[in-house]
Design a protein around this motif. Structure first.
Motif, PDB file in Angstrom:
ATOM      1  N   THR A 269      27.509  57.578  62.956  1.00 29.36           N
ATOM      2  CA  THR A 269      26.942  56.339  63.471  1.00 29.36           C
ATOM      3  C   THR A 269      26.115  56.644  64.706  1.00 29.36           C
ATOM      4  OG1 THR A 269      27.417  54.040  64.030  1.00 29.36           O
ATOM      5  CG2 THR A 269      28.881  55.669  64.973  1.00 29.36           C
ATOM      6  N   VAL A 391      30.314  39.772  59.680  1.00 28.88           N
ATOM      7  CA  VAL A 391      30.509  40.994  60.474  1.00 28.88           C
ATOM      8  C   VAL A 391      29.180  41.645  60.817  1.00 28.88           C
ATOM      9  CG1 VAL A 391      30.701  42.432  58.393  1.00 28.88           C
ATOM     10  CG2 VAL A 391      31.615  43.282  60.545  1.00 28.88           C
ATOM     11  N   THR A 421      32.547  50.851  63.779  1.00 26.31           N
ATOM     12  CA  THR A 421      32.840  52.077  63.044  1.00 26.31           C
ATOM     13  C   THR A 421      34.039  52.776  63.700  1.00 26.31           C
ATOM     14  OG1 THR A 421      30.478  52.305  62.625  1.00 26.31           O
ATOM     15  CG2 THR A 421      31.827  54.265  62.251  1.00 26.31           C
ATOM     16  N   ASP A 507      30.134  47.092  74.096  1.00 28.33           N
ATOM     17  CA  ASP A 507      29.591  45.727  74.012  1.00 28.33           C
ATOM     18  C   ASP A 507      29.887  44.983  75.302  1.00 28.33           C
ATOM     19  OD1 ASP A 507      28.628  45.822  71.422  1.00 28.33           O
ATOM     20  OD2 ASP A 507      30.473  45.104  70.525  1.00 28.33           O
ATOM     21  N   ARG A 522      25.038  44.842  73.082  1.00 26.16           N
ATOM     22  CA  ARG A 522      25.403  46.205  73.465  1.00 26.16           C
ATOM     23  C   ARG A 522      25.051  46.453  74.931  1.00 26.16           C
ATOM     24  NH1 ARG A 522      28.404  49.404  69.953  1.00 26.16           N
ATOM     25  NH2 ARG A 522      27.663  51.048  71.320  1.00 26.16           N
TER      26      ARG A 522
HETATM   27  O1  PRX Z   1      27.810  45.254  68.863  1.00 25.58           O
HETATM   28  C1  PRX Z   1      28.897  45.051  68.004  1.00 25.58           C
HETATM   29  C2  PRX Z   1      28.379  44.629  66.644  1.00 25.58           C
HETATM   30  O2  PRX Z   1      28.265  45.808  65.889  1.00 25.58           O
HETATM   31  C3  PRX Z   1      28.698  46.938  66.653  1.00 25.58           C
HETATM   32  C4  PRX Z   1      29.414  47.914  65.757  1.00 25.58           C
HETATM   33  O3  PRX Z   1      28.522  48.398  64.810  1.00 25.58           O
HETATM   34  P1  PRX Z   1      29.035  49.306  63.613  1.00 25.58           P
HETATM   35  O4  PRX Z   1      29.856  50.407  64.171  1.00 25.58           O
HETATM   36  O5  PRX Z   1      27.862  49.667  62.813  1.00 25.58           O
HETATM   37  O6  PRX Z   1      30.007  48.411  62.808  1.00 25.58           O
HETATM   38  C5  PRX Z   1      29.535  47.247  62.196  1.00 25.58           C
HETATM   39  C6  PRX Z   1      30.596  46.729  61.277  1.00 25.58           C
HETATM   40  C7  PRX Z   1      31.942  46.643  61.867  1.00 25.58           C
HETATM   41  C8  PRX Z   1      29.596  46.348  67.707  1.00 25.58           C
HETATM   42  O7  PRX Z   1      29.714  47.208  68.821  1.00 25.58           O
HETATM   43  N1  PRX Z   1      29.307  43.707  65.974  1.00 25.58           N
HETATM   44  C9  PRX Z   1      30.128  43.984  64.944  1.00 25.58           C
HETATM   45  N2  PRX Z   1      30.769  42.878  64.537  1.00 25.58           N
HETATM   46  C10 PRX Z   1      30.367  41.878  65.329  1.00 25.58           C
HETATM   47  C11 PRX Z   1      29.437  42.407  66.251  1.00 25.58           C
HETATM   48  N3  PRX Z   1      28.863  41.632  67.195  1.00 25.58           N
HETATM   49  C12 PRX Z   1      29.207  40.335  67.241  1.00 25.58           C
HETATM   50  N4  PRX Z   1      30.092  39.761  66.380  1.00 25.58           N
HETATM   51  C13 PRX Z   1      30.682  40.481  65.413  1.00 25.58           C
HETATM   52  N5  PRX Z   1      31.510  39.885  64.566  1.00 25.58           N
END
Ligand code: PRX
Length: 654
Positions: A269, A391, A421, A507, A522
């Motif tokens: 990631t 998500v 992730t 975040d 972020r």
């Molecule tokens: O910023 C947040 C956002 O996605 C990031 C994580 O990305 P990734 O590792 O690719 O995973 C995505 C699927 C779990 C987080 O740091 N994020 C994820 N879910 C949310 C979110 N921002 C707001 N609301 C959510 N439900």
């Protein structure tokens, strides 16, 4: 943290209680919820031990619960042994052998249903094929597949023999694939001749060949699943067709019992630097998080049909497609193609045809489908749906309300699930039969998850709606164990503040007066394009790798479908195009980035300047670039710029 991240601009007061119809049948009732929280508060490790005991079938039961002696390298249930594939398959055979595990629909409409017995047989047979090709416990295997059941079979087969898989999203380019193979030191790639998306063939085998063409020394074999049948160039001695690989193999494969901490998979990631990081997950802790959240948040029950639309190339496709629902004995839907083929009603038709009861997707998809109007969803019978989820990024209240009304018919709870992730499973999300929801909030942390918003010094922020850092204050079973091959980066990225005590999610967030979490964005240079993480540095590195580019800076700006879009400021070698416009070059650079990383990373806008806005110490003023990209007034003090006259070019006015 930039000011714009701290200020909260959105105050949303609507609140939706779960309907009594839903709540009365939910797995977790208010009393259970209170008991879970109480237990987790009173005896944190005991709480997780009890869950691990109840939800996982162990070959050797653990005695140790949490070993934090080498923090932040935590171990959970370390003296226990298990097999993840056994937990997803074999353990259901006594009473669910004929139950449908996977309902698959191809983009062209081909449908396959696979029972737990069949899936166990196919996984075992493929696991034997992997072994026959020299794959052993601990070897890394890269999976670069279309969204077909075989992607899940390949993952499960690796888990069965203790091999560590690393799935690379089929939309990533050959270059990205090569980087990931090399970083993981993978011995094998499992791919397909191609996949189908949007009516076009995704050239997976051709990209694999390109990746392996040079500088990829660790790969010994490539197994190729025949999907599109459009002709693949098979290299003798290296490449084997999937059907040939399994032809002589038995459908019984005794699972390899691995230690709890044995890595189940790596998933790359984006972070703040140009190099994606291999997030390493454990076997037992990860599995526990996956099962618990499928039961708690998705309320997965025996007669449910769960469709999580994520590709297995992302963490969501790991936890809510390939592992969690199967470990919980559920029925999942896998769809190979695009949501708009033949038209924007495809998702709703699939929900109708397969009687989907739990539907989980990303806000970007919801916004894209919302734009197409209500007629499409209204043309299908969506009455089977009882629970909706989102998500990947904050969902804007308008999209939330549309989802609630038009898809959920105002009767389905929406679980907005915050996680990453790195966390392996949902962390902050409502339990749908218990917790009232608010459009745009992921509500409150799950039992056993100690999430908080803290200030620069690590103190809890108690003032409602004041933004700060989102942290997790106690270790939890499903969290990442390290970054593959880079322990230091693991420590530096996730535990850099507050004495290394809290997991720093990356975040910013705020909590409202009810204690509900609202994710604000972020705090690092990570973009969220259509719910997919991309590092600004990755895009910048790709741009400067082009022969005509001398320097590049990339920022995000709001986009009504993608959530965030990419704005690139580029300094060329040689002269700047007249008026800062060169459409042919812009097209070339966009395609170039697409080739270097993948189409999702293509900049939406490119602006050419003679220089980037730098302070006297040479630091690029990104805030200023963000202001310009967002069409905002420039708030920063530009007098510290070394080259203030560059502003007009950056703004597109010269
Ligand atoms: O910023 C947040 C956002 O996605 C990031 C994580 O990305 P990734 O590792 O690719 O995973 C995505 C699927 C779990 C987080 O740091 N994020 C994820 N879910 C949310 C979110 N921002 C707001 N609301 C959510 N439900």
């Amino acid at each position: 943290m930039s000011d714009s991240n701290i200020d909260s601009v959105l105050i949303e007061n609507r609140k939706f209680e779960p309907s009594s119809e839903f709540a009365s049948k939910a797995r977790i009732q208010p009393a259970d919820f209170a008991a879970l929280h109480k237990k987790a508060e009173q005896d944190y490790t005991g709480f997780w031990a009890e869950q691990a005991h109840d939800l996982i079938d162990w070959q050797t039961l653990f005695n140790e619960i949490l070993d934090d002696s080498n923090a932040p390298h935590f171990k959970w249930f370390a003296d226990g042994k298990l097999n993840v594939s056994y937990n997803c398959l074999d353990r259901h055979l006594a009473d669910k052998a004929d139950k449908t595990a996977i309902i698959f629909e191809g983009e062209k409409g081909d449908i396959r249903k696979i029972s737990y017995q069949q899936l166990t047989d196919e996984v075992s047979q493929f696991a034997n094929a992997l072994k026959a090709h020299g794959i052993e416990k601990g070897d890394r295997v890269v999976i670069y597949m279309p969204m077909t059941p075989e992607a899940v079979i390949a993952m499960q087969a690796c888990a069965r023999i203790g091999a560590i898989h690393s799935v690379v999203f089929g939309g990533f380019s050959a270059e990205s694939l090569r980087d990931r193979i090399n970083d993981a030191g993978a011995k094998m790639v499992i791919t397909a001749d191609g996949g189908t998306r949007g009516g076009k063939v995704v050239e997976l085998k051709a990209a694999t060949d390109k990746a392996l063409d040079h500088d990829c020394p660790s790969i010994e074999n490539v197994i190729v699943y025949q999907r599109t049948n459009h002709g693949a160039n098979m290299q003798q001695g290296r490449d084997i067709w999937w059907h040939d690989a399994i032809a002589e193999q038995d459908t019984v494969c005794v699972p390899e019992w691995v230690e709890s901490e044995h890595p189940l998979f790596l998933l790359y990631t984006s972070g703040s630097t140009g190099k994606p990081k291999g997030i390493q997950h454990s076997s037992a802790g990860y599995l526990l998080g996956a099962i618990a959240t499928n039961l708690w948040v998705f309320d997965l029950q025996d007669d449910d049909v769960f469709w999580c639309t994520a590709d297995v190339g992302w963490i969501t496709g790991h936890t809510y497609v390939a592992y969690g629902p199967l470990a919980a004995g559920g029925t999942i839907v896998i769809y190979e193609g695009a949501p708009t083929v033949p038209d924007g009603g495809r998702f709703w038709k699939i929900c109708q045809d397969h009687k989907v009861s739990i539907f989980y997707t990303a806000p970007t998809a919801i916004r894209a489908l919302m734009k197409l109007g209500d007629e499409l969803p209204n043309a299908y019978d969506l009455s089977s749906i009882r629970l909706l989820g989102t998500v990947g990024e904050p969902i804007n209240p308008e999209a939330w309300m549309w989802y609630h009304k038009v898809i959920g018919k105002e009767k389905c709870p929406i679980v907005d699930t915050w996680w990453q992730t790195e966390t392996g499973c949902n962390m902050i999300a409502p339990l749908p039969g218990v917790v009232a929801t608010k459009p745009g909030s992921c509500t409150i942390a799950l039992p056993g998850i100690d999430a908080d918003v803290v200030d620069e010094d690590g103190n809890s922020i108690t003032e409602p709606n004041k933004g700060g850092y989102l942290v997790i204050k106690k270790p939890f079973p499903a969290q990442l164990r390290t970054i593959w091959g880079d322990e230091q980066r693991y420590v530096d990225t996730y535990w850099p503040k507050f004495g290394g005590k809290y997991y720093l999610a990356g975040d910013s967030a705020r909590k409202d007066a009810d204690g509900y979490f609202w994710i604000m964005g972020r705090i690092d240079d990570v973009l969220n394009v259509s719910g997919h993480r991309l590092g600004t540095m990755e895009v910048e590195s790709a741009l400067v790798a082009h022969e005509r580019v001398a320097e590049a800076a990339v920022v995000g700006y709001p986009h009504d479908v993608k959530g965030e879009a990419i704005f690139a400021y580029v300094v060329l070698r040689g002269v700047r195009p007249e008026g800062g416009i060169d459409e042919a070059l812009t097209k070339e650079l966009r395609n170039w980035v697409g080739e270097q990383i993948g189409p999702i990373a293509k900049p939406d806008q490119i602006r050419y300047a003679d220089n980037l806005p730098k302070t006297r110490s040479g630091k690029i003023m990104r805030r200023l670039l963000r202001n310009i990209a967002r069409g905002e007034e420039i708030t920063s003090d530009t007098s510290t710029l070394e080259n203030e006259d560059i502003l007009l070019q950056l703004e597109g006015k010269a």
